[in-house]
Design a protein around this motif. Structure first.
Motif, PDB file in Angstrom:
ATOM      1  N   TRP A 121       0.831  -1.221   0.000  1.00 55.49           N
ATOM      2  CA  TRP A 121       0.000   0.000   0.000  1.00 55.49           C
ATOM      3  C   TRP A 121       0.860   1.263   0.000  1.00 55.49           C
ATOM      4  O   TRP A 121       0.443   2.318  -0.501  1.00 55.49           O
ATOM      5  N   ARG A 128       2.514   0.093  -8.032  1.00 53.52           N
ATOM      6  CA  ARG A 128       1.413   0.900  -8.561  1.00 53.52           C
ATOM      7  C   ARG A 128       1.449   2.323  -7.985  1.00 53.52           C
ATOM      8  O   ARG A 128       2.101   2.575  -6.963  1.00 53.52           O
ATOM      9  N   GLU A 129       0.747   3.241  -8.626  1.00 56.33           N
ATOM     10  CA  GLU A 129       0.566   4.580  -8.065  1.00 56.33           C
ATOM     11  C   GLU A 129      -0.254   4.461  -6.789  1.00 56.33           C
ATOM     12  O   GLU A 129      -1.233   3.705  -6.729  1.00 56.33           O
ATOM     13  N   ARG A 130       0.137   5.188  -5.762  1.00 53.62           N
ATOM     14  CA  ARG A 130      -0.590   5.105  -4.497  1.00 53.62           C
ATOM     15  C   ARG A 130      -2.033   5.562  -4.639  1.00 53.62           C
ATOM     16  O   ARG A 130      -2.318   6.576  -5.288  1.00 53.62           O
ATOM     17  N   HIS A 131      -2.910   4.838  -3.989  1.00 53.46           N
ATOM     18  CA  HIS A 131      -4.304   5.266  -3.887  1.00 53.46           C
ATOM     19  C   HIS A 131      -4.346   6.564  -3.084  1.00 53.46           C
ATOM     20  O   HIS A 131      -3.547   6.765  -2.168  1.00 53.46           O
ATOM     21  N   PRO A 132      -5.259   7.499  -3.386  1.00 55.32           N
ATOM     22  CA  PRO A 132      -5.304   8.773  -2.647  1.00 55.32           C
ATOM     23  C   PRO A 132      -5.406   8.609  -1.134  1.00 55.32           C
ATOM     24  O   PRO A 132      -4.799   9.391  -0.382  1.00 55.32           O
ATOM     25  N   ASP A 167      -4.197   6.065   0.672  1.00 60.15           N
ATOM     26  CA  ASP A 167      -2.882   5.622   1.140  1.00 60.15           C
ATOM     27  C   ASP A 167      -1.855   6.754   1.051  1.00 60.15           C
ATOM     28  O   ASP A 167      -0.975   6.879   1.909  1.00 60.15           O
ATOM     29  N   GLU A 168      -1.972   7.580   0.035  1.00 64.37           N
ATOM     30  CA  GLU A 168      -1.060   8.723  -0.103  1.00 64.37           C
ATOM     31  C   GLU A 168      -1.245   9.693   1.058  1.00 64.37           C
ATOM     32  O   GLU A 168      -0.251  10.187   1.622  1.00 64.37           O
ATOM     33  N   SER A 184      -8.480   1.964   1.652  1.00 69.24           N
ATOM     34  CA  SER A 184      -8.307   1.878   0.215  1.00 69.24           C
ATOM     35  C   SER A 184      -8.463   0.403  -0.145  1.00 69.24           C
ATOM     36  O   SER A 184      -8.621  -0.437   0.747  1.00 69.24           O
ATOM     37  N   PRO A 185      -8.389   0.046  -1.414  1.00 67.18           N
ATOM     38  CA  PRO A 185      -8.408  -1.383  -1.740  1.00 67.18           C
ATOM     39  C   PRO A 185      -7.190  -2.147  -1.216  1.00 67.18           C
ATOM     40  O   PRO A 185      -7.201  -3.380  -1.204  1.00 67.18           O
ATOM     41  N   TYR A 186      -6.167  -1.420  -0.743  1.00 68.91           N
ATOM     42  CA  TYR A 186      -4.895  -2.052  -0.406  1.00 68.91           C
ATOM     43  C   TYR A 186      -4.588  -2.057   1.086  1.00 68.91           C
ATOM     44  O   TYR A 186      -3.656  -2.731   1.522  1.00 68.91           O
TER      45      TYR A 186
END
Length: 209
Positions: A37, A42-46, A48-49, A192-194
């Motif tokens: 995560w 992958r680009e971080r999910h907002p 997780d960011e 997030s999904p992660y």
């Protein structure tokens, strides 16, 4: 006032690292998946960011276990200086719990590793003094050290990032009896999904040891 905090990622079955940790496999078998995560390809999910931007905020000192610092067991040998290269991400004093004395190690960027042989309470006291009244002390891990902090009832805030994986063994957070007298309550939960990020704080009306 200095707060004692911890931010850790665990699997759904409660492990902060997988089995068979080694220099080649510092997070144990499968343990690297815990941090996808945060450090995945992958680009971080907002969500997780948002969480990742706060991971090191406000910390004036850290406490960590020797197993987190490195793979060497028993007496020190060689010139092991941690997993993080010449400029670790901490940039403040880090107090490493160990049974074997060692001179402090100064790194680039302000991180200094101090090795404490007198136990958890002594390491925490030194970290509080180093952090001063306006910065926090972060219990960095591994699981044994976070469990000690919980059992000692010194954590003001615990931020747990639950990765949607299982590891089946390794370093267990919330080991039997680890919570001791600590009473926590959920103050934030975002997903997030992660990962699911859950922030706990000391229950209202309770005081740190």
């Amino acid at each position: 006032m200095t707060k004692v905090t911890s931010q850790i990622t665990v699997s759904l079955d409660g492990f902060m690292a997988g089995p068979e940790q080694s220099e080649e496999n510092p997070l144990g078998i499968g343990g690297e998946r815990l941090h996808e995560w945060f450090m995945g390809q992958r680009e971080r999910h907002p969500v997780d960011e948002k969480v990742a931007r706060t991971l090191l905020d406000g910390n004036g000192a850290y406490v960590m276990g020797r197993n987190m610092f490195g793979p060497i067991r028993g007496e020190w040998s060689g010139d092991w200086r941690g997993w993080w290269g010449e400029e670790p991400p901490y940039h403040v004093p880090v107090y490493v719990l160990t049974h074997h004395a060692r001179e402090s190690v100064e790194m680039e960027g302000g991180t200094v590793f101090h090795f404490v042989t007198e136990g958890f309470d002594a390491a925490l006291a030194s970290a509080r003094e180093a952090a001063g009244p306006t910065k926090n002390v972060c219990i960095a891990g591994g699981a044994s050290i976070v469990n000690q902090a919980l059992q000692a009832d010194v954590l003001d805030e615990l931020y747990v990032h639950y990765a949607p994986i299982t590891l089946g063994g390794g370093e267990l957070l919330f080991a039997p009896g680890a919570l001791g007298d600590a009473r926590l309550e959920v103050v934030e939960s975002i997903s997030s999904p992660y990962a699911t990020h859950v922030r706990y704080q000391r229950a209202i009306g309770t005081s740190p040891r």
